[in-house]
Design a protein around this motif. Sequence first.
Motif, short mmCIF file in Angstrom:
data_model
loop_
_atom_site.label_atom_id
_atom_site.label_comp_id
_atom_site.label_asym_id
_atom_site.label_seq_id
_atom_site.Cartn_x
_atom_site.Cartn_y
_atom_site.Cartn_z
N SER A 108 -5.10 6.21 -0.51
CA SER A 108 -4.11 5.12 -0.78
C SER A 108 -4.19 4.24 -1.99
O SER A 108 -5.46 4.41 -2.68
CB SER A 108 -3.98 4.14 0.41
OG SER A 108 -5.36 3.61 0.47
N ILE A 109 -3.07 3.73 -2.67
CA ILE A 109 -3.17 3.00 -3.65
C ILE A 109 -2.34 1.62 -3.22
O ILE A 109 -1.58 1.19 -2.56
CB ILE A 109 -2.10 3.36 -4.87
CG1 ILE A 109 -3.03 4.72 -5.12
CG2 ILE A 109 -2.06 2.59 -5.95
CD1 ILE A 109 -2.21 5.44 -6.22
N ARG A 110 -3.27 0.54 -3.70
CA ARG A 110 -2.71 -0.95 -3.55
C ARG A 110 -2.03 -1.37 -4.62
O ARG A 110 -2.44 -1.04 -5.84
CB ARG A 110 -3.99 -1.99 -3.16
CG ARG A 110 -4.48 -1.42 -1.80
CD ARG A 110 -5.42 -2.88 -1.45
NE ARG A 110 -5.88 -2.64 0.16
CZ ARG A 110 -5.46 -3.07 0.98
NH1 ARG A 110 -4.20 -3.43 0.91
NH2 ARG A 110 -5.80 -2.72 2.01
N MET A 111 -0.91 -1.91 -4.32
CA MET A 111 -0.01 -2.47 -5.37
C MET A 111 0.35 -4.06 -5.28
O MET A 111 0.47 -4.39 -4.31
CB MET A 111 1.31 -1.51 -5.45
CG MET A 111 0.89 -0.05 -5.46
SD MET A 111 2.70 0.97 -5.45
CE MET A 111 3.03 0.72 -7.29
N GLN A 112 0.70 -4.55 -6.36
CA GLN A 112 1.04 -6.01 -6.51
C GLN A 112 2.23 -5.99 -7.63
O GLN A 112 2.40 -5.31 -8.58
CB GLN A 112 -0.13 -6.68 -7.01
CG GLN A 112 -1.20 -6.69 -5.69
CD GLN A 112 -2.21 -7.85 -6.13
OE1 GLN A 112 -2.61 -8.05 -7.33
NE2 GLN A 112 -2.87 -8.50 -4.90
N GLY A 113 2.80 -7.17 -7.46
CA GLY A 113 3.87 -7.48 -8.53
C GLY A 113 5.10 -7.11 -8.11
O GLY A 113 5.68 -6.63 -6.74
N SER A 114 6.33 -7.18 -9.07
CA SER A 114 7.52 -6.73 -8.53
C SER A 114 8.25 -6.06 -9.80
O SER A 114 7.74 -6.40 -11.16
CB SER A 114 8.55 -8.17 -8.15
OG SER A 114 8.44 -8.95 -8.92
N VAL A 115 9.32 -5.64 -9.81
CA VAL A 115 10.14 -5.00 -10.99
C VAL A 115 11.56 -5.64 -10.81
O VAL A 115 12.05 -5.76 -9.82
CB VAL A 115 10.26 -3.40 -10.79
CG1 VAL A 115 10.97 -2.76 -11.82
CG2 VAL A 115 8.89 -2.67 -10.71
N LEU A 116 12.05 -6.21 -12.00
CA LEU A 116 13.10 -7.05 -12.08
C LEU A 116 14.28 -6.00 -12.77
O LEU A 116 13.92 -5.50 -13.89
CB LEU A 116 13.11 -8.23 -12.76
CG LEU A 116 12.13 -9.18 -12.29
CD1 LEU A 116 12.19 -10.54 -13.16
CD2 LEU A 116 12.48 -9.65 -10.73
N VAL A 117 15.23 -5.74 -12.24
CA VAL A 117 16.22 -4.86 -12.86
C VAL A 117 17.38 -5.76 -13.23
O VAL A 117 18.06 -6.44 -12.54
CB VAL A 117 17.03 -3.98 -11.85
CG1 VAL A 117 17.93 -3.05 -12.45
CG2 VAL A 117 15.79 -3.03 -11.23
N PHE A 118 17.63 -5.91 -14.54
CA PHE A 118 18.67 -6.96 -15.18
C PHE A 118 19.98 -6.18 -15.38
O PHE A 118 20.01 -4.96 -15.83
CB PHE A 118 17.96 -7.45 -16.57
CG PHE A 118 17.07 -8.31 -16.47
CD1 PHE A 118 17.04 -9.56 -16.77
CD2 PHE A 118 15.83 -7.60 -16.45
CE1 PHE A 118 16.16 -10.73 -16.72
CE2 PHE A 118 14.80 -8.98 -16.40
CZ PHE A 118 14.90 -10.12 -16.49
N GLU A 130 0.77 -1.02 0.05
CA GLU A 130 -0.08 -0.08 0.05
C GLU A 130 0.74 1.28 -0.06
O GLU A 130 1.94 1.29 0.69
CB GLU A 130 -0.79 -0.06 1.23
CG GLU A 130 -2.07 1.16 1.24
CD GLU A 130 -2.91 1.00 2.49
OE1 GLU A 130 -4.04 0.77 2.44
OE2 GLU A 130 -2.33 1.14 3.67
N VAL A 131 0.56 2.22 -0.87
CA VAL A 131 1.17 3.55 -0.94
C VAL A 131 0.19 4.41 -0.57
O VAL A 131 -1.03 4.65 -1.17
CB VAL A 131 1.84 3.93 -2.11
CG1 VAL A 131 2.43 5.12 -2.45
CG2 VAL A 131 2.68 2.75 -2.65
N ARG A 132 0.45 5.39 0.53
CA ARG A 132 -0.39 6.50 0.97
C ARG A 132 -0.05 7.84 0.64
O ARG A 132 1.28 8.10 0.54
CB ARG A 132 -0.54 6.48 2.43
CG ARG A 132 -1.27 4.98 3.09
CD ARG A 132 -1.49 4.77 4.33
NE ARG A 132 -0.19 4.82 5.00
CZ ARG A 132 0.46 3.56 5.16
NH1 ARG A 132 -0.15 2.49 4.72
NH2 ARG A 132 1.74 3.39 5.90
#
Length: 201
Positions: free
Chosen positions: A188-198, A142-144
């Motif tokens: 607030s905003i609910r978030m899911q997932g991930s970011v991959l940095v190659f 969650e981001v507020r």
Amino acid sequence: MTSSRLCLALLALPLLARAELQPLDDRDLSEMHGQGGVYLSGEFSINKNGGVLWKNPLSNNPATWAVNERSCAGAGAATPESCGLRIAIRTESNGGWYVLDNLKGIFSFEGLTLNTRLINSGFGGDGAAFNQDVLALGLPNEVRFKGASHTFGVANQGGWRNRAGTVANGGDASYQQTNIFSAKVDGSIRMQGSVLVFPKN
């Protein structure tokens, strides 16, 4: 529990608290397993009371502003408003600028994770050939936002200029900025997932 057993338990607490850490030899250490990573939560504010580049003018009339004054109040507002952070990006050497202007507010998050992940499969068969670790940023649950605002626009210069001002007070009649949209966010905003940095060689 009887009082005698309770007394014995209380007497044993100092002995447990004085237990020492013991070094592990290589054989014992090789049998240890763990998982690395960082779990972050925090709050930060961006110019919630205005930025440091421009002072708040006495009026919303740009013709009266000094070189270091600017108001980010909406059109027709009765009183001036301090301006927030400005970020400008130029995508072409001879092109215009994308600007994120008047960025300010309080942002908080919980559950941002940072760890590594082995990519050795998937990605249409490219994962097996890649076979390396990547940096994985897990998005927070969650981001507020509190009093957050920003304006997105395009401009012909990266820095802001006062079109109505004279050259003597830092004005530039050739300056142009077109604001595409402005937003104010509380919630607030609910978030899911991930970011991959190659990594790249």
